[in-house]
Write a protein that holds these residues in place. Sequence first.
Motif, PDB file in Angstrom:
ATOM      1  N   UNK A   1       0.853  -1.192   0.000  1.00  0.00           N
ATOM      2  CA  UNK A   1       0.000   0.000   0.000  1.00  0.00           C
ATOM      3  C   UNK A   1       0.886   1.237   0.000  1.00  0.00           C
ATOM      4  N   UNK A   2       0.933   1.919  -1.138  1.00  0.00           N
ATOM      5  CA  UNK A   2       1.759   3.123  -1.302  1.00  0.00           C
ATOM      6  C   UNK A   2       1.167   3.931  -2.445  1.00  0.00           C
ATOM      7  N   UNK A   3       1.137   5.259  -2.291  1.00  0.00           N
ATOM      8  CA  UNK A   3       0.490   6.076  -3.327  1.00  0.00           C
ATOM      9  C   UNK A   3       1.391   6.384  -4.514  1.00  0.00           C
ATOM     10  N   UNK A   4       2.643   5.923  -4.495  1.00  0.00           N
ATOM     11  CA  UNK A   4       3.556   6.167  -5.608  1.00  0.00           C
ATOM     12  C   UNK A   4       3.703   4.899  -6.457  1.00  0.00           C
ATOM     13  N   UNK A   5       3.234   4.917  -7.699  1.00  0.00           N
ATOM     14  CA  UNK A   5       3.308   3.732  -8.557  1.00  0.00           C
ATOM     15  C   UNK A   5       4.726   3.202  -8.740  1.00  0.00           C
ATOM     16  N   UNK A   6       5.701   4.098  -8.834  1.00  0.00           N
ATOM     17  CA  UNK A   6       7.084   3.665  -9.029  1.00  0.00           C
ATOM     18  C   UNK A   6       7.566   2.861  -7.821  1.00  0.00           C
TER      19      UNK A   6
ATOM     20  N   UNK B   1       1.809   8.147   4.626  1.00  0.00           N
ATOM     21  CA  UNK B   1       1.240   9.316   3.957  1.00  0.00           C
ATOM     22  C   UNK B   1       0.614   8.900   2.634  1.00  0.00           C
ATOM     23  N   UNK B   2      -0.717   8.742   2.643  1.00  0.00           N
ATOM     24  CA  UNK B   2      -1.457   8.377   1.444  1.00  0.00           C
ATOM     25  C   UNK B   2      -2.734   9.199   1.380  1.00  0.00           C
ATOM     26  N   UNK B   3      -3.262   9.418   0.189  1.00  0.00           N
ATOM     27  CA  UNK B   3      -4.517  10.169   0.054  1.00  0.00           C
ATOM     28  C   UNK B   3      -5.714   9.328   0.496  1.00  0.00           C
ATOM     29  N   UNK B   4      -6.852   9.983   0.602  1.00  0.00           N
ATOM     30  CA  UNK B   4      -8.140   9.366   0.943  1.00  0.00           C
ATOM     31  C   UNK B   4      -8.140   8.862   2.380  1.00  0.00           C
ATOM     32  N   UNK B   5      -7.304   7.883   2.671  1.00  0.00           N
ATOM     33  CA  UNK B   5      -7.163   7.356   4.030  1.00  0.00           C
ATOM     34  C   UNK B   5      -5.689   7.063   4.257  1.00  0.00           C
ATOM     35  N   UNK B   6      -5.094   7.711   5.254  1.00  0.00           N
ATOM     36  CA  UNK B   6      -3.652   7.543   5.470  1.00  0.00           C
ATOM     37  C   UNK B   6      -3.343   6.233   6.201  1.00  0.00           C
ATOM     38  N   UNK B   7      -2.052   6.000   6.437  1.00  0.00           N
ATOM     39  CA  UNK B   7      -1.635   4.742   7.040  1.00  0.00           C
ATOM     40  C   UNK B   7      -2.173   4.530   8.440  1.00  0.00           C
TER      41      UNK B   7
ATOM     42  N   UNK C   1       5.024  -1.071   8.608  1.00  0.00           N
ATOM     43  CA  UNK C   1       5.034   0.287   8.072  1.00  0.00           C
ATOM     44  C   UNK C   1       6.351   0.503   7.338  1.00  0.00           C
ATOM     45  N   UNK C   2       6.262   0.997   6.112  1.00  0.00           N
ATOM     46  CA  UNK C   2       7.436   1.324   5.305  1.00  0.00           C
ATOM     47  C   UNK C   2       7.218   2.726   4.762  1.00  0.00           C
ATOM     48  N   UNK C   3       7.899   3.698   5.342  1.00  0.00           N
ATOM     49  CA  UNK C   3       7.586   5.088   5.034  1.00  0.00           C
ATOM     50  C   UNK C   3       8.844   5.925   4.859  1.00  0.00           C
ATOM     51  N   UNK C   4       8.673   7.051   4.189  1.00  0.00           N
ATOM     52  CA  UNK C   4       9.768   8.013   4.045  1.00  0.00           C
ATOM     53  C   UNK C   4       9.631   9.130   5.066  1.00  0.00           C
ATOM     54  N   UNK C   5       8.540   9.115   5.812  1.00  0.00           N
ATOM     55  CA  UNK C   5       8.275  10.142   6.804  1.00  0.00           C
ATOM     56  C   UNK C   5       9.278  10.022   7.950  1.00  0.00           C
TER      57      UNK C   5
END
Length: 218
Positions: free
Chosen positions: A7-12, A56-62, A80-84
């Motif tokens: 689950x991540x909002x960046x396709x790459x 950090x994702x749109x609509x509903x965050x982590x 959790x795998x995040x850049x935050x």
Amino acid sequence: MIRVLIADDHPVVRQGLRTFLDLQDDLEVVGEAADGTEALALTESLSPDVLLLDLKMPVLDGLGTLERLAERGPSPRVLVLTSVSDRGDVAPAMRAGAAGFLYKDVEPMALVRAIRAVHEGQVLLAAEAAEAVLAAPVPGPAAAGPASAGAAEPVAPLTDREREVLTLIASGRSNREIARDLAVAEKTVKTHVSNVLMKLGVQDRTQAALYAVRHGLA
């Protein structure tokens, strides 16, 4: 095979993770979600073992996703795998049910090991995330009532056996493994685990493990 949902909002990012994880003999990426709502739907339909979750994702965050998963009952282990880099996000995520917390600069094989570890029931944190958890207020009875500045948090009143069980929970042992280590019946271990969770005022084994770490019991 360990079934993984990304689950991540960046396709790459999703594509890169899928390409690498699918190279592992024991991992299978069963789906990808671009936001928390989609992650919840795919979790229900695909029944993954491990959910790799960005915060950090749109609509509903982590964090919102973790809270919804907790409301549903049994769910996949969440890593959790995040850049935050905000340390304030770590403790809320772990309390909401995450089994691990890593940053996206993690080495690829370290990520693979982390997925395997959380799938086996362990709690796994990046070093900076662990420091944030140690510095966070303790949930449950230990945090109840006003405390003087700098005072140490009291430890919940556990029996010696319950402390042994808590230490083993923090090391990632299953009920069956704890029963074997302590030479008792698995049913007895289940009773001890229930008592530990109740006394600590926490909802699951992950939160109990974090409690143990913060109080130097593990």
